[in-house]
Design an enzyme around this catalytic site. Structure first.
Site, mmCIF file in Angstrom:
data_model
loop_
_atom_site.group_PDB
_atom_site.id
_atom_site.type_symbol
_atom_site.label_atom_id
_atom_site.label_comp_id
_atom_site.label_asym_id
_atom_site.label_seq_id
_atom_site.Cartn_x
_atom_site.Cartn_y
_atom_site.Cartn_z
ATOM 1 N N GLU A 22 0.918 -1.202 -0.112
ATOM 2 C CA GLU A 22 0.014 0.126 -0.039
ATOM 3 C C GLU A 22 0.825 1.134 -0.009
ATOM 4 O O GLU A 22 1.775 1.214 0.687
ATOM 5 C CB GLU A 22 -0.892 0.159 1.199
ATOM 6 C CG GLU A 22 -1.745 -1.150 1.470
ATOM 7 C CD GLU A 22 -2.940 -0.998 0.191
ATOM 8 O OE1 GLU A 22 -3.109 0.008 -0.454
ATOM 9 O OE2 GLU A 22 -3.786 -2.161 -0.161
ATOM 10 N N ARG A 58 -17.521 -0.303 5.970
ATOM 11 C CA ARG A 58 -18.860 -0.781 5.299
ATOM 12 C C ARG A 58 -19.390 -1.970 5.756
ATOM 13 O O ARG A 58 -20.491 -2.420 5.519
ATOM 14 C CB ARG A 58 -18.186 -1.021 3.862
ATOM 15 C CG ARG A 58 -17.514 -2.316 3.862
ATOM 16 C CD ARG A 58 -16.371 -2.553 2.521
ATOM 17 N NE ARG A 58 -15.128 -2.816 2.664
ATOM 18 C CZ ARG A 58 -14.629 -3.931 3.051
ATOM 19 N NH1 ARG A 58 -15.456 -4.816 3.605
ATOM 20 N NH2 ARG A 58 -13.321 -4.313 3.527
ATOM 21 N N CYS A 90 -7.893 -2.111 8.363
ATOM 22 C CA CYS A 90 -6.477 -2.412 7.618
ATOM 23 C C CYS A 90 -5.999 -0.737 7.499
ATOM 24 O O CYS A 90 -4.864 -0.675 8.037
ATOM 25 C CB CYS A 90 -6.254 -3.152 6.425
ATOM 26 S SG CYS A 90 -6.559 -4.832 6.745
ATOM 27 N N HIS A 113 -1.603 -5.759 1.627
ATOM 28 C CA HIS A 113 -2.486 -6.502 1.653
ATOM 29 C C HIS A 113 -2.379 -7.852 0.727
ATOM 30 O O HIS A 113 -1.713 -7.646 -0.355
ATOM 31 C CB HIS A 113 -3.834 -5.745 0.850
ATOM 32 C CG HIS A 113 -4.861 -4.992 1.721
ATOM 33 N ND1 HIS A 113 -4.773 -3.629 1.578
ATOM 34 C CD2 HIS A 113 -5.610 -5.703 2.745
ATOM 35 C CE1 HIS A 113 -5.700 -3.392 2.555
ATOM 36 N NE2 HIS A 113 -6.061 -4.636 3.295
HETATM 37 N N1 PCA Z 1 -8.425 -6.928 5.888
HETATM 38 C C1 PCA Z 1 -9.588 -5.884 6.386
HETATM 39 C C2 PCA Z 1 -9.382 -5.701 8.024
HETATM 40 C C3 PCA Z 1 -8.647 -6.983 8.494
HETATM 41 C C4 PCA Z 1 -8.246 -7.618 7.171
HETATM 42 O O1 PCA Z 1 -7.324 -8.586 7.008
HETATM 43 C C5 PCA Z 1 -9.266 -4.780 5.486
HETATM 44 O O2 PCA Z 1 -8.802 -4.620 4.657
HETATM 45 O O3 PCA Z 1 -9.428 -3.614 6.230
#
Ligand code: PCA
Length: 212
Positions: free
Chosen positions: A80, A90, A143, A166
């Protein structure tokens, strides 16, 4: 030995697994470029996740911090670029909270950049044949919340790099045809991302971003 903190999240949103926590656990104790990895799991809860992260930072004083989360539906591993100062959920978190349009740090900057060499990580993973791309948004759920909390905590710690990656679903979660990657592929990709962050001073310059 100096440490690297790698965090994942517990499952959320009705999922039984979260590959990010499995990767963090798999890397716990591994030595990468002369640093010992501390792998830990954060609750998927606004507030408590940042509190737990801050506790881990105090406890381990890591020289690099990489937080991981699941992004179901993405095909690539996505470092990111930026964390933004807003919670806008959401769906409810694992404690039932669903904040809307709320700053993470009142009066804090609108955003923090990742201090990981995100393009160098893209290049290193591409060379291994792993699907990877820079993501321009970590969303506005837990996240992004943890990513912002991390960069806020590191803002005065010179020389300590931090950021967020991610990861896609594992194949067992992709029951409706969503893209996925095997857990072992993702674990080794994250290990390579850690190594790249520890050994790259200046980021690479190359195209390699998603539109979102
Ligand atoms: N993904 C979520 C929160 C925890 C996770 O593993 C997100 O993308 O915010």
């Amino acid at each position: 030995m100096k440490t690297v903190l790698v965090t994942g999240f517990e499952p959320f949103g009705g999922e039984l697994r979260n590959p990010s926590q499995e990767i963090a656990r798999a890397l716990d104790g591994r030595v990468i470029a002369g640093r010992r990895v501390v792998g830990a799991v954060l609750p998927c809860v606004f507030g408590a996740s940042i509190a737990e992260l801050n506790k881990l930072l105090r406890e381990h004083r890591p020289s690099l911090v990489l937080c991981l989360g699941q992004a179901g539906g993405r095909a690539e591993i996505t470092p990111e670029r930026v964390a933004i100062n807003v919670d806008d959920a959401r769906l409810a978190d694992n404690a039932g909270a669903q904040p809307l349009d709320r700053p993470i740090v009142r009066g804090g900057p609108a955003a923090y950049w990742s201090t990981l060499p995100i393009k160098a990580i893209v290049r290193a993973l591409q060379r291994r044949g792993v699907l990877v791309a820079v993501s321009q948004t970590a969303g506005t759920f837990v996240c992004n919340h943890v990513f912002y909390g991390l960069m806020h905590a590191l803002r005065r710690r010179r020389g300590v790099r931090g950021g967020f990656i991610h990861v896609p679903f594992v194949p067992e979660q992709a029951t409706r045809g969503q893209p996925s990657l095997p857990l072992a592929t993702m674990t080794e990709a994250v290990a390579l991302a850690v190594e790249t962050a520890l050994t790259t001073r200046r980021d690479a310059r190359l195209p390699g971003g998603r539109e979102s």
